[in-house]
Design an enzyme around this catalytic site. Sequence first.
Site, PDB file in Angstrom:
ATOM      1  N   ASP A  67       0.808  -1.217   0.000  1.00 22.88           N
ATOM      2  CA  ASP A  67       0.000   0.000   0.000  1.00 22.88           C
ATOM      3  C   ASP A  67       0.843   1.270   0.000  1.00 22.88           C
ATOM      4  O   ASP A  67       2.075   1.224   0.157  1.00 22.88           O
ATOM      5  CB  ASP A  67      -0.966   0.003   1.192  1.00 22.88           C
ATOM      6  CG  ASP A  67      -0.308  -0.495   2.492  1.00 22.88           C
ATOM      7  OD1 ASP A  67       0.920  -0.365   2.621  1.00 22.88           O
ATOM      8  OD2 ASP A  67      -1.019  -1.020   3.352  1.00 22.88           O
ATOM      9  N   ASN A 136      -7.516  -3.390  14.286  1.00 19.60           N
ATOM     10  CA  ASN A 136      -8.917  -3.627  13.914  1.00 19.60           C
ATOM     11  C   ASN A 136      -9.073  -4.802  12.936  1.00 19.60           C
ATOM     12  O   ASN A 136     -10.126  -4.995  12.352  1.00 19.60           O
ATOM     13  CB  ASN A 136      -9.529  -2.353  13.311  1.00 19.60           C
ATOM     14  CG  ASN A 136      -8.839  -1.911  12.026  1.00 19.60           C
ATOM     15  OD1 ASN A 136      -7.925  -2.589  11.530  1.00 19.60           O
ATOM     16  ND2 ASN A 136      -9.262  -0.786  11.472  1.00 19.60           N
ATOM     17  N   HIS A 138      -7.362  -5.199  10.094  1.00 25.25           N
ATOM     18  CA  HIS A 138      -7.107  -4.914   8.681  1.00 25.25           C
ATOM     19  C   HIS A 138      -5.834  -5.619   8.193  1.00 25.25           C
ATOM     20  O   HIS A 138      -4.930  -5.910   8.973  1.00 25.25           O
ATOM     21  CB  HIS A 138      -7.098  -3.402   8.383  1.00 25.25           C
ATOM     22  CG  HIS A 138      -5.892  -2.647   8.811  1.00 25.25           C
ATOM     23  ND1 HIS A 138      -5.906  -1.272   8.975  1.00 25.25           N
ATOM     24  CD2 HIS A 138      -4.626  -3.027   9.113  1.00 25.25           C
ATOM     25  CE1 HIS A 138      -4.703  -0.877   9.337  1.00 25.25           C
ATOM     26  NE2 HIS A 138      -3.913  -1.917   9.433  1.00 25.25           N
ATOM     27  N   GLU A 143      -9.777  -2.071   5.413  1.00 26.86           N
ATOM     28  CA  GLU A 143     -10.389  -1.870   6.712  1.00 26.86           C
ATOM     29  C   GLU A 143     -11.620  -2.770   6.883  1.00 26.86           C
ATOM     30  O   GLU A 143     -12.124  -3.328   5.894  1.00 26.86           O
ATOM     31  CB  GLU A 143     -10.800  -0.390   6.845  1.00 26.86           C
ATOM     32  CG  GLU A 143      -9.648   0.612   6.678  1.00 26.86           C
ATOM     33  CD  GLU A 143      -8.717   0.700   7.902  1.00 26.86           C
ATOM     34  OE1 GLU A 143      -8.531  -0.306   8.606  1.00 26.86           O
ATOM     35  OE2 GLU A 143      -8.162   1.797   8.141  1.00 26.86           O
TER      36      GLU A 143
HETATM   37  P1  PGA Z   1       2.157  -1.997  12.426  1.00 26.44           P
HETATM   38  O1  PGA Z   1       0.937  -1.980  11.416  1.00 26.44           O
HETATM   39  O2  PGA Z   1       3.129  -2.991  11.881  1.00 26.44           O
HETATM   40  O3  PGA Z   1       2.690  -0.608  12.424  1.00 26.44           O
HETATM   41  O4  PGA Z   1       1.611  -2.431  13.739  1.00 26.44           O
HETATM   42  C1  PGA Z   1       0.409  -3.168  10.957  1.00 26.44           C
HETATM   43  C2  PGA Z   1      -0.833  -2.870  10.171  1.00 26.44           C
HETATM   44  O5  PGA Z   1      -1.492  -1.858  10.465  1.00 26.44           O
HETATM   45  O6  PGA Z   1      -1.156  -3.636   9.251  1.00 26.44           O
END
Ligand code: PGA
Length: 245
Positions: A67, A136, A138, A143
């Site tokens: 992304d 959450n 995702h 999302e």
């Molecule tokens: P993080 O993010 O590695 O910064 O915890 C993971 C994500 O949001 O997919």
Amino acid sequence: MKIVEAKDYNEMSRKAADYIIKKIQNSPKLNLGLATGGTPVGIYQNLIKDHQLNGTSYTHIATFNLDEYVGLSPESPNSYRFYMNHKLFNHIDINIGKTHVPHGNAHHLHEECLRYERLIAENGGIDLQILGIGANGHIGFNEPGTSFQSITNIVDLTPSTREANARYFPSLSEVPTQAITMGISTIMKSKEIILLVSGENKAEAFSKFMIQEIDEKFPASILKNHPCVTIIADTAAMKKVKVHC
Ligand code: PGA
């Protein structure tokens, strides 16, 4: 689905990096799907160390990132292109032209999404995708509520995701509100997936993942349908799973 427990973040990073290095040594033309955020930083440090010590080569490797924020240029220190260049690509012998991150500042964002989806397919698909999980549930920036059929597309970031990522920006108001992300069906087409879960702040999400039926309300749950997923989780992230067991 295979679950590997690591005692802490460093061990999780090492185990994941060792796995990736073996894969690259066996398949020097691997198409590698990459993630950003806090979780994979330790993996990238291990890959760099191994490249310097053992000479593992990335000359024929192609990478596809999950992304990118909409509106940020590749030069912006908060863009994922900048992150990847600085945390990995600039320190290994990869051909930068073979490293792909969606263009978050493309003029025609919808066309950019289609281009990115096509690019992955034309290169033969992703062999090994590295994934983190959001608090959450995702994956990528897909999302809760995202269709499992989704392909690369533009998404609105939830307030909780923006807050979680605000630590990298001068203020919450500067966190972009949208991103381009590989879709869930794009991710699921990867031949193999490694899901990394680290830290107490992911314990709730991981416990949900383990008990959750497959449901679009919790995007990561779809991974249970994938034929080849390895989860590497550290003890802190597994804390609540153990309580449930
Ligand atoms: P993080 O993010 O590695 O910064 O915890 C993971 C994500 O949001 O997919």
